[in-house]
Scaffold this motif. Structure first.
Motif, PDB file in Angstrom:
ATOM      1  N   ILE A  94      11.414   4.946  -2.365  1.00  0.00           N
ATOM      2  CA  ILE A  94      10.925   5.102  -0.989  1.00  0.00           C
ATOM      3  C   ILE A  94      12.097   5.572  -0.111  1.00  0.00           C
ATOM      4  N   ALA A 121       0.701   3.852  -3.107  1.00  0.00           N
ATOM      5  CA  ALA A 121       0.297   5.253  -2.979  1.00  0.00           C
ATOM      6  C   ALA A 121       1.336   6.163  -3.615  1.00  0.00           C
ATOM      7  N   LEU A 122       2.595   5.843  -3.390  1.00  0.00           N
ATOM      8  CA  LEU A 122       3.662   6.669  -3.962  1.00  0.00           C
ATOM      9  C   LEU A 122       3.624   6.597  -5.490  1.00  0.00           C
ATOM     10  N   PRO A 134       0.815  -1.228   0.000  1.00  0.00           N
ATOM     11  CA  PRO A 134       0.000   0.000   0.000  1.00  0.00           C
ATOM     12  C   PRO A 134       0.847   1.277   0.000  1.00  0.00           C
ATOM     13  N   VAL A 135       1.986   1.241   0.668  1.00  0.00           N
ATOM     14  CA  VAL A 135       2.822   2.447   0.741  1.00  0.00           C
ATOM     15  C   VAL A 135       3.415   2.736  -0.630  1.00  0.00           C
ATOM     16  N   ASP A 194      10.305  14.000   1.083  1.00  0.00           N
ATOM     17  CA  ASP A 194       9.822  12.777   0.431  1.00  0.00           C
ATOM     18  C   ASP A 194       9.113  11.873   1.434  1.00  0.00           C
ATOM     19  N   VAL A 221      -4.853   7.234   0.720  1.00  0.00           N
ATOM     20  CA  VAL A 221      -5.331   5.960   0.175  1.00  0.00           C
ATOM     21  C   VAL A 221      -5.979   5.137   1.282  1.00  0.00           C
ATOM     22  N   GLN A 222      -5.336   5.102   2.434  1.00  0.00           N
ATOM     23  CA  GLN A 222      -5.835   4.276   3.531  1.00  0.00           C
ATOM     24  C   GLN A 222      -7.182   4.767   4.063  1.00  0.00           C
ATOM     25  N   VAL A 230       0.335  10.723   0.932  1.00  0.00           N
ATOM     26  CA  VAL A 230      -0.405   9.971  -0.102  1.00  0.00           C
ATOM     27  C   VAL A 230      -0.849   8.623   0.440  1.00  0.00           C
ATOM     28  N   HIS A 231      -0.053   8.046   1.306  1.00  0.00           N
ATOM     29  CA  HIS A 231      -0.421   6.757   1.902  1.00  0.00           C
ATOM     30  C   HIS A 231      -1.650   6.913   2.787  1.00  0.00           C
ATOM     31  N   ARG A 282       1.144   5.994  -7.477  1.00  0.00           N
ATOM     32  CA  ARG A 282       0.019   6.711  -8.063  1.00  0.00           C
ATOM     33  C   ARG A 282       0.222   8.223  -8.009  1.00  0.00           C
ATOM     34  N   SER A 283       1.018   8.684  -7.049  1.00  0.00           N
ATOM     35  CA  SER A 283       1.235  10.136  -6.949  1.00  0.00           C
ATOM     36  C   SER A 283       2.399  10.607  -7.823  1.00  0.00           C
ATOM     37  N   HIS A 306       5.700  13.500   2.106  1.00  0.00           N
ATOM     38  CA  HIS A 306       4.843  13.324   0.930  1.00  0.00           C
ATOM     39  C   HIS A 306       4.293  11.900   0.916  1.00  0.00           C
ATOM     40  N   LEU A 307       5.168  10.947   1.169  1.00  0.00           N
ATOM     41  CA  LEU A 307       4.756   9.540   1.158  1.00  0.00           C
ATOM     42  C   LEU A 307       3.719   9.267   2.252  1.00  0.00           C
TER      43      LEU A 307
END
Lengths: 359, 474
Positions: free
Chosen positions: A71, A50-51, A46-47, B331, B342-343, B338-339, A53-54, B334-335
């Protein structure tokens, strides 16, 4: 582990075996492997999903491994960067931070640990470390004692698969979780060794060893052809030295040539390791095996930097099946002739100002 | 003015050899010159000299100022504009009134450094006293921001101490120019001040200086302070100022649509001043929930204001390691952002009802495009975070000040200042709570990096801590 990742891991193992036998993994093929894994991870992690898709650029259905978003290693301290479900996370490799919230956690299961072990062994073969069989002494604890250390796990593989008779571990974990090394016990073994040996440990362990020898007014002289492997990283556990200064310290105290000192660059967030030797005037020139590639990006703009320019180190590592294929380390480096010269996390300039600053 | 006269060791070309003997002789000369030239001057006279010198520095055409802005910007890494603003803020405070008031505040009477005198209650008790300045004040200055060095030098001149100022390599030009400008007005001041620069921790050079001093003042990190303390000769006094962490609190009543933007602009000034490297620079702002403008909305306004600051007074150049730390942090956040989205996509769009607690952890990042110049991170998580600085600031929502302070407790002993954005009625209440919490300074947001003359640095009387006393009981 998801069947698709499992299948990928099995195919990768076979491909890497052929790499070690000399088969080239060119840019396009590497790209297909990397983007294929990234697509799977975008669905299962999931992490990373999400990255992805962005991200501005897309790697979907392409071989452009340079477009895969990385990441940051710090994310492993705060988020579960994994394709594994909670129940599947049977093994965790942790970085050696001082407090729990300060440690990176990288999850594995049986299959991903097996791949980690096999590829670490292939990596050592690829780097030419195992051309001859040597007795291998590790300064770290045994992996069964340091279960959360990816380094101890890797050295466990090296000792078991490549070590001559008498190989073993001379470290232990004290009640505070710190590593201690039985230097005198190891020296006893070394005195009886005939033939070259392989010693592995972290940079701070060698500094402690050198200090311990100096206190006792001793210097060792190891058989020629020995291999001394140091993995970077001090984490404040001893005074810090550059890799060439460390090589000189090891060379002087253990009686080996500086050319017999090898630097390993690895971290719990990466499954593959880079190896290199420090030159007389600088940090080690590190090379990853063909299944991991380095990208350097400008810390200022995030754009790729040209050869010879300083950039933030990102590693695209096909062996990171259970987590994320592209990782942004906090390290700065320069590419020189296809090798990575690390500049470390701290600049050489003195710090400015009078505010406390986050590391 | 083309070249500066070689008055100080720091004026010598790079590589000129400094030796322990030279340092000791210089200290002895300074003390002798002080007795001959300066000891008998009066405080008022010194305040007038300092105030006139400061007045000259405020003029755009002043040669010392111009030199500081060009050479200083090159040496310190701050942009001309940032350096200019910082110096203006400092020199505006140096007036005869403010200096004499400083003496009165810390020592109880403006004549205290000149003659035996007493406050009315002292006189009633038949007592008088005089404050004696150290004969040699040694300063070990921090790199980077020149203010604290300029302040200590100013106090040294005001109380007529001889001074040896040890600057960091590459951080001597502004203090040096301040000393030159004073010597230009009064050459004898040039004879009681010495400046030199060498890498910190050079024990052989520093030992004679520590031995000759009556009082040593050190600005620096815990390591530097501990190191100097270890080397202090017995019987000498040490005044140490360590590194600090500061933050701000924006109260709900400062978050009307009109006030919020003004508060955000002032907050941006605090972040931009000295590129956030000072001990009074905010790492984060806690923003109270319930205002017209939400904490996230405040973060966005702060980002706009920082973009405007960047145009007016650009962030200075930084090294790759600092830029890398900023990128890695951006970064990461940002992560996280966005995470989280989504969650919790479904959860955050669901209506907020009495039984529904929205999940915490939303994160948003605003940053300068194509550069590391400024960053605002909104994080819906009240835990304190220290910033990687260079204009990188956190905004965190909180229920009220008490909740913010519970989370800031991890930095309580290291807190330099808490800036507050609040309406008048509320400010008093907040100040009382902060006082109970134990912060050494409370000020409005927008003035965090601009403390008044006479402020008590780290909660200590800056001038009062430097003197010794002679009491006379009649």
């Amino acid at each position: 582990m998801h069947p698709a990742i499992h299948d990928y891991a099995d195919r990768l193992r076979e491909r890497v075996r052929r790499c070690v036998d000399g088969s080239l993994l060119d840019d396009a093929e590497f790209g297909l492997w990397a983007c294929g894994l990234a697509e799977l991870q975008a669905k299962l992690n999931p992490v990373f999903g999400a990255l992805s898709r962005s991200a501005v650029a897309s790697f979907q259905g392409s071989s452009n491994w340079r477009a895969i978003p990385a990441i940051p290693t710090d994310s492993f301290k705060e988020l579960d960067v994994t394709t594994l479900s909670a129940a599947e996370r049977t093994v965790v490799f942790e970085s050696s931070g001082t407090t729990v919230g300060d440690r990176s956690r990288n999850f594995h299961d049986g299959a991903s640990v097996a791949l980690y072990e096999d590829l670490a062994a292939f990596g050592a073969q690829w780097a030419g470390l195992v051309e001859r069989r040597r007795v291998h002494y590790s300064l770290t604890p045994d992996p069964s004692e340091a279960v959360r250390s990816s380094l101890a796990r890797m050295l466990g593989v090296f000792v078991a698969r490549f070590g001559g008779e008498g190989s073993g571990f001379f470290g232990s974990v004290d009640p505070d979780g710190l590593w201690r090394t039985d230097f005198e016990g190891l020296e006893g073994q070394l005195r009886e060794a005939n033939g070259s040996v392989w010693i592995s440990g972290t940079a701070f362990q060698y500094v402690h060893w050198a200090d311990s020898l100096a206190e006792r007014g001793m210097k060792l002289r190891l058989p020629s052809g020995s291999l001394i492997m140091e993995t970077g990283g001090y984490k404040g556990r001893s005074r810090e030295l550059g890799s060439s200064a460390l090589a000189a310290l090891i060379s002087e105290n253990l009686g080996v040539r500086a050319s017999e000192v090898l630097t390993e660059y690895g971290m719990c967030e990466l499954a593959s390791q880079a190896y290199g030797q420090s030159g007389p005037d600088g940090e080690a020139l590190l090379k990853f095996p063909p299944w991991a590639r380095v990208r350097l990006v400008s810390p200022e703009t995030g754009a790729p930097v040209a050869d010879g320019e300083t950039g933030l180190v990102q590693v695209v590592d096909l062996a990171n099946v259970a987590s994320a294929v592209a990782i942004q380390t906090g390290d700065l480096g320069v590419m020189a002739g296809g090798a990575l010269r690390l500049l470390g996390r701290r600049g050489t300039a003195p710090r400015r100002g009078c505010s406390l600053m986050a590391a | 003015m083309t070249t500066l006269p070689q008055l100080f060791l720091a004026d010598l070309p790079d590589g000129a050899a400094l030796t322990p003997t030279l340092i000791r002789e210089s200290c002895i000369t300074l003390k002798r010159n002080r007795i001959q030239w300066l000891a008998r001057r009066r405080t008022q006279e010194m305040a007038e000299l300092l105030a006139y010198a400061a007045e000259r520095w405020r003029r755009p055409e002043d040669a010392f100022r111009r030199r500081a802005l060009s050479a200083g910007a090159a040496e310190t890494g701050f942009s001309r504009e940032t350096l200019g603003r910082g110096l203006d803020a400092f020199f505006h405070k140096i007036t005869v009134e403010s200096l004499m008031q400083w003496v009165a505040q810390d020592l109880g009477d403006p004549r205290r450094l000149d003659e035996l005198c007493g406050t009315p209650s002292e006189l009633r008790a038949g007592r008088m006293a005089i404050a004696r300045a150290p004969d040699l004040l040694v300063q070990i200055a921090a790199g980077g921001l020149p203010n604290s060095t300029l302040t200590s030098m100013t106090l040294g001149v005001l109380m007529r101490s001889a001074q040896f100022v040890k600057c960091s390599r590459g951080a001597s030009v502004v203090p040096r120019l301040w000393a030159h400008s004073l010597a230009d007005l009064e050459p004898k001041v040039g004879g009681v001040v010495e400046l030199a620069a060498w890498p910190g921790g050079s024990e052989a050079l520093e030992q004679p200086m520590l031995e000759e001093a009556e009082l040593v003042m050190v600005h620096g990190g815990d390591e530097t302070v501990t190191d100097v303390r270890r080397r202090m000769p017995p019987g000498k006094r040490l005044a140490a100022y360590g590194h600090k962490i500061s933050f701000g609190f924006v109260s709900e009543d400062a978050l009307s649509s009109y006030m919020a933007r003004r508060t955000a602009e002032r907050a941006a000034q605090d972040v931009a001043a000295w590129d956030q490297l000072g001990c009074l620079s905010p790492h984060l702002f806690y923003v109270e929930e319930g205002g017209v403008v939400s904490p996230e909305g405040f973060a966005e306004q702060l980002a706009q204001a920082l973009a405007a600051e960047e145009t007016a007074a650009p962030r200075g150049r930084i090294d790759d390691a600092a830029a890398a730390a900023i990128k890695q942090r951006r970064d990461l956040h940002h992560l996280r952002g966005v995470h989280f989205e989504v969650q919790h996509r479904d959860a955050t769009t669901a209506p907020r009802g009495a039984f529904f607690e929205p999940p915490r952890g939303a994160t948003r990042v605003w940053s300068s495009e194509g550069s590391s110049a400024w960053t605002v991170v909104f994080e819906d998580d009240p835990r304190f975070r220290t910033s990687c600085l260079h204009r990188f600031v956190y905004v965190k929502p909180c229920g009220n000040l008490m909740e913010a302070l519970r989370h800031a407790d991890v930095v309580r002993e290291k807190t330099g200042v808490v800036g507050i954005g609040a309406g008048e009625g509320r400010a008093t209440q907040l100040a009382q709570a902060l006082t109970a919490w134990g912060v050494p300074r409370i000020c409005p947001i927008g003035r965090m990096q601009d403390p008044p003359a006479g402020w008590r640095h780290d909660g200590r009387p800056a001038l009062g801590d430097l003197v010794n006393w002679t009491d006379w009981e009649q």
